[in-house]
Enzyme design. Structure first.
Site, PDB file in Angstrom:
ATOM      1  N   ARG A 120       0.853  -1.099   0.193  1.00 39.27           N
ATOM      2  CA  ARG A 120      -0.011   0.148   0.012  1.00 39.27           C
ATOM      3  C   ARG A 120       0.959   1.244   0.006  1.00 39.27           C
ATOM      4  O   ARG A 120       0.986   1.844  -1.133  1.00 39.27           O
ATOM      5  CB  ARG A 120      -1.132   0.085   1.339  1.00 39.27           C
ATOM      6  CG  ARG A 120      -2.258   0.850   1.129  1.00 39.27           C
ATOM      7  CD  ARG A 120      -1.879   2.449   1.429  1.00 39.27           C
ATOM      8  NE  ARG A 120      -1.489   2.452   2.720  1.00 39.27           N
ATOM      9  CZ  ARG A 120      -0.782   3.632   3.158  1.00 39.27           C
ATOM     10  NH1 ARG A 120      -0.717   4.745   2.414  1.00 39.27           N
ATOM     11  NH2 ARG A 120      -0.533   3.669   4.474  1.00 39.27           N
ATOM     12  N   GLU A 121       1.525   1.520   1.090  1.00 42.61           N
ATOM     13  CA  GLU A 121       2.587   2.650   1.196  1.00 42.61           C
ATOM     14  C   GLU A 121       3.697   2.621   0.125  1.00 42.61           C
ATOM     15  O   GLU A 121       3.869   3.602  -0.830  1.00 42.61           O
ATOM     16  CB  GLU A 121       3.087   2.692   2.589  1.00 42.61           C
ATOM     17  CG  GLU A 121       4.078   3.891   2.733  1.00 42.61           C
ATOM     18  CD  GLU A 121       3.432   5.392   2.882  1.00 42.61           C
ATOM     19  OE1 GLU A 121       2.723   5.485   3.497  1.00 42.61           O
ATOM     20  OE2 GLU A 121       4.021   6.229   1.945  1.00 42.61           O
ATOM     21  N   HIS A 165      -7.027  -0.031   2.421  1.00 37.06           N
ATOM     22  CA  HIS A 165      -7.264   1.493   2.750  1.00 37.06           C
ATOM     23  C   HIS A 165      -8.620   2.095   2.046  1.00 37.06           C
ATOM     24  O   HIS A 165      -9.083   1.630   1.171  1.00 37.06           O
ATOM     25  CB  HIS A 165      -5.977   2.278   1.874  1.00 37.06           C
ATOM     26  CG  HIS A 165      -5.271   3.043   3.235  1.00 37.06           C
ATOM     27  ND1 HIS A 165      -4.609   4.007   2.552  1.00 37.06           N
ATOM     28  CD2 HIS A 165      -5.083   2.706   4.330  1.00 37.06           C
ATOM     29  CE1 HIS A 165      -4.066   4.832   3.486  1.00 37.06           C
ATOM     30  NE2 HIS A 165      -4.276   3.911   4.768  1.00 37.06           N
ATOM     31  N   THR A 178       2.732  11.462   9.382  1.00 40.95           N
ATOM     32  CA  THR A 178       2.683  11.455   7.689  1.00 40.95           C
ATOM     33  C   THR A 178       3.787  12.294   7.005  1.00 40.95           C
ATOM     34  O   THR A 178       4.076  12.009   6.108  1.00 40.95           O
ATOM     35  CB  THR A 178       1.277  11.958   7.618  1.00 40.95           C
ATOM     36  OG1 THR A 178       0.265  11.219   8.054  1.00 40.95           O
ATOM     37  CG2 THR A 178       0.931  12.058   6.066  1.00 40.95           C
ATOM     38  N   HIS A 216      40.374  -2.976  10.575  1.00 40.91           N
ATOM     39  CA  HIS A 216      38.917  -3.826  10.756  1.00 40.91           C
ATOM     40  C   HIS A 216      39.313  -4.802  10.135  1.00 40.91           C
ATOM     41  O   HIS A 216      38.686  -5.949  10.808  1.00 40.91           O
ATOM     42  CB  HIS A 216      37.852  -2.889   9.853  1.00 40.91           C
ATOM     43  CG  HIS A 216      37.571  -1.584  10.510  1.00 40.91           C
ATOM     44  ND1 HIS A 216      36.140  -0.976  10.649  1.00 40.91           N
ATOM     45  CD2 HIS A 216      38.343  -0.674  11.403  1.00 40.91           C
ATOM     46  CE1 HIS A 216      36.303   0.124  11.384  1.00 40.91           C
ATOM     47  NE2 HIS A 216      37.473   0.508  11.532  1.00 40.91           N
ATOM     48  N   HIS A 241       7.084   8.165   8.918  1.00 45.82           N
ATOM     49  CA  HIS A 241       7.753   8.672   7.670  1.00 45.82           C
ATOM     50  C   HIS A 241       9.034   8.966   7.949  1.00 45.82           C
ATOM     51  O   HIS A 241       9.473   9.422   8.971  1.00 45.82           O
ATOM     52  CB  HIS A 241       7.040   9.512   6.796  1.00 45.82           C
ATOM     53  CG  HIS A 241       5.811   9.184   6.014  1.00 45.82           C
ATOM     54  ND1 HIS A 241       6.256   8.881   4.595  1.00 45.82           N
ATOM     55  CD2 HIS A 241       4.908   8.549   6.244  1.00 45.82           C
ATOM     56  CE1 HIS A 241       5.056   8.189   4.142  1.00 45.82           C
ATOM     57  NE2 HIS A 241       3.917   7.928   5.014  1.00 45.82           N
TER      58      HIS A 241
END
Lengths: 478, 478
Positions: free
Chosen positions: B18-19, B78, B171, B293, B201
């Site tokens: 959806r999003e 939705h 939102t 590292h 968001h």
């Protein structure tokens, strides 16, 4: 809302040229480093961290070039807790040395092995740096896995030896924001009156939030890099951090409209492209798609935005590129070149076909031309000005003769010229200056780029504007 | 460390379909949606959010296909606070409806305009959904800019009308973690006994941290998407969230080794590629570069890692790809194809040259072959099995005749066949099934891909392994 008081006007030390230079595949040269440093200075960064000069002569030269370009902005270079490392920092002209040391069990066993007690090693290293006139940041590496007593012991030894700033490194990106508030708050109280710097890795996706939480808890300096590049998943992103501090009213953003260009510059030289939904600089950051969103943004630009995008060099867009529906739209019959006029091109022999770009297939994100080169007496001079792109590209040379032979071309890569016989490919990494011209023969020249629009992929320093909107000259002439 | 108690075993509702389907340029079809849903179910996601069925018949079919594939896992679709939207959700077979409504001044003026009071609109919409047998999540859109009294009024009306869950949407990505703890904590106390879902968001780069802070403050459900895709800068990333919850011991990660494949699947279908330093799935996430590292990781794999990478389908690497130094190394004279043997290829006429890939120039991140096709009586059957890649690619057809004419090819895109005359380009978006064969004529076939290794760019569902290490069958046969 809360009782903690954020550090007003926290200082930023950008480490794109040290931590970012450690990202997989990254190799910044002297000129690239100077150009990035110039851009950082224009943003009002308080200190530039660059390199680890003991590594090599080339690394030391890179630090020296950065020191020159930074002028009044101090440069810090990295050193292990060893005299020879510290001396090599001094030799570059850098004013600050960043001495780092892991003191916990994992570090002692797998990183640097010391026979002496921690406080002796720290004391000796910091003392030496002070004696030769350097200012010192002392960092406990992997601070988040270091027991409190060991952290404190390391910092105390450094302060007693004259360290000017304490560094806390979340070296493997372990902390959550609430842990940052607790730990950095505690350190700020324990070492009140001393500057504390924090460095957060992004392995768990929380570096940006952790940086802000640390400011809230009393950290005075934040370490970050452009686009957040660094070892593994990188660190807090300088651009996102600056924009966030501005919105929080904790620090004024200077020259905000240059953010997208600086992001693009570092993408080009690092070959680390940000994804489209990256905050601030990503292609989609201010693009609104759903019908409801688009309508609302047209009626009120705040409807779906956390800031005014113009202040950071972006604009709201309600018109995203979308692949055309219908698969026949993916097939293109090219025309003789005209749809995309290439900015750096000069006279070019033969016929040139635009095979693919965003104008041919919307949102193709690739650009490809094919040029048919006939047999000629005179191929002319340059076919294009020397130029560079912010994306990788490739030249293919394919002759009309047997086994694709028969075409001879001259290619310029950086300052070097090469004569290339077909068949050949030339890989052109983003940021590399290049040009070409045909010398002899007939065949095809193919140019393929990882961008849907040729002109907007050009990396052109002139688009880097100062606060007044006046273009800023590139730092380094080539 | 703190008095708040995190929600143990928080539930995840994944909203990639959806999003994520609202992200710029994204268009998931029925089959793509079903395949992604299948992958989500294998991860143990508690609820799948898919689509807004009132938009179109195609969107409704997509939701229906997802409902079928999800089986026992509930699907939520939705709806605006309107009966026709809610009815269209019911018609898909989805068990849950997500009703959203902006109630603050910005929303009332720029988003959905209602004449009635908020509580009447909410009450009517939720009541209608309950009457037709749907379970209801009621979300206040733009909750972070909504005054407390208006938030509470909206939620109360929804609960009185029978809503099963309250949704809080940040939102525009406005909140910082400490604000999330305050606000979500307050909401959790105000609506104790009711499930609260949060949706963050990422415009300011803090969605992942905010999601964890919300769990700590009492949120029971988290909304997230694979790779964090969504409008603008997207939302919290499902994969990062699951791995973080596992490390925090708040929720057990199921089928963690499938995370990289699921990320790749969604990248392919969304054409939204994650950058290399993305947490969990990025190419660099577990690559260690600096000499210190690398040495440390070889001696202790925890030295620079926050988790055991094997648990999430990755491995520690101390061998990053690096562009060769020396510019002459960027120039390649291709050999007849052999360096990279292409997996889906069958019989192919003519000679084939490998112009560029990672085996030719390390870390080229591009693959390009050129095939010279001679005039033939019989070009044979298929030249490649139908296949798909997780990156975009392009075919170029260039004939030996005047104006690049003279080659005729058959191209398959999805289920459709096209006859293509040279000169032509065919753009092949990632995830699209394709194949080709020459029908007549002579000339060149060029295949260019945005990946440095052909075979590893193949999107092959068989690599998607279940917890037991047994390959999982693709959800959808094609």
């Amino acid at each position: 809302m809360s009782e903690t008081r954020p550090q007003l006007n926290p200082c930023i030390i950008d480490t794109t040229l040290r931590e970012g230079a450690q990202a997989p595949g990254v190799l910044f040269g002297e000129e690239e480093s100077a150009e990035i440093a110039h851009a950082l200075v224009s943003l009002g960064i308080d200190m530039v961290e660059c390199g680890h000069p003991i590594i090599s002569d080339a690394e030391a030269r890179r630090v020296r070039a950065t020191v020159v370009i930074c002028g009044a902005v101090p440069v810090l270079a990295h050193a292990r807790a060893r005299s020879e490392d510290i001396d090599s920092v001094k030799a570059t002209g850098a004013r600050w040395v960043g001495i780092f040391m892991g003191v916990n069990a994992i570090s002692r066993n797998s990183r640097i092995r010391f026979k002496q007690p921690v406080h002796e090693v720290v004391s000796k290293a910091v003392g030496h740096a002070k004696n030769i006139g350097l200012r010192v940041r002392f960092t406990v590496e992997d601070g988040s896995r270091t027991p409190w007593s060991e952290l404190v012991e390391g910092y105390r030894a450094a302060l007693e030896a004259g360290a000017d700033r304490l560094g806390f490194a979340d070296t493997v990106g372990l902390l959550c924001p609430w842990e940052v508030e607790d730990l950095i708050g505690r350190l700020s109280r324990e070492f009140a009156g001393h500057d504390l710097e924090v460095h957060f890795h992004n392995d768990r996706g929380m570096a940006n939030a952790n940086a802000l939480s640390a400011v809230r808890a009393g950290a005075r300096w934040i370490s970050s890099s452009v686009n957040g590049i660094g070892e593994r998943c990188g660190i807090a992103d300088t651009l996102t951090l600056l924009a966030n501090l501005d919105v929080l009213k904790w620090r004024h953003l200077r020259n905000g409209r240059a953010l997208p260009y600086i992001s693009k510059l570092v993408q080009a030289y690092s070959r680390l492209m940000v994804d489209r939904w990256r905050p601030i600089a990503g292609a989609n950051a201010f693009t609104h798609v759903a019908k409801l969103h688009r309508r609302a943004v047209l009626s009120d630009e705040r409807a779906y935005a956390w800031t005014f995008p113009e202040t950071i060099g972006r604009v709201n867009s309600t018109d995203p590129e979308v692949l055309p529906s219908g698969r026949e739209r993916l097939i293109n019959r090219p025309q003789l070149m005209s749809a995309t006029e290439l900015r750096p091109r000069q006279r070019r022999p033969g016929d040139c076909y635009l095979m693919l770009d965003n104008s041919v297939v919307p949102d193709a994100r690739q650009y490809c031309i094919v040029r048919r080169i006939p047999e000629m007496d005179d191929c002319g001079e340059g076919h294009a000005d020397v130029h560079r792109h912010c994306v990788d590209s490739v030249f293919l040379f394919i002759g009309h003769g047997p086994a694709l032979r028969g075409l001879t071309v001259e290619v310029r890569l950086g300052a070097e010229m090469f004569v290339v016989e077909s068949p050949s490919s030339v890989f052109i990494p983003s940021g590399l200056l290049h040009s070409y011209r045909v010398l002899a023969g007939a065949g095809l020249f193919i140019n393929h780029m990882q961008a849907g629009d040729y002109n907007s992929s050009l990396l052109d320093s002139a688009i880097f504007q100062s606060d007044s909107g006046v273009p800023v000259e590139p730092a380094v002439s080539r």
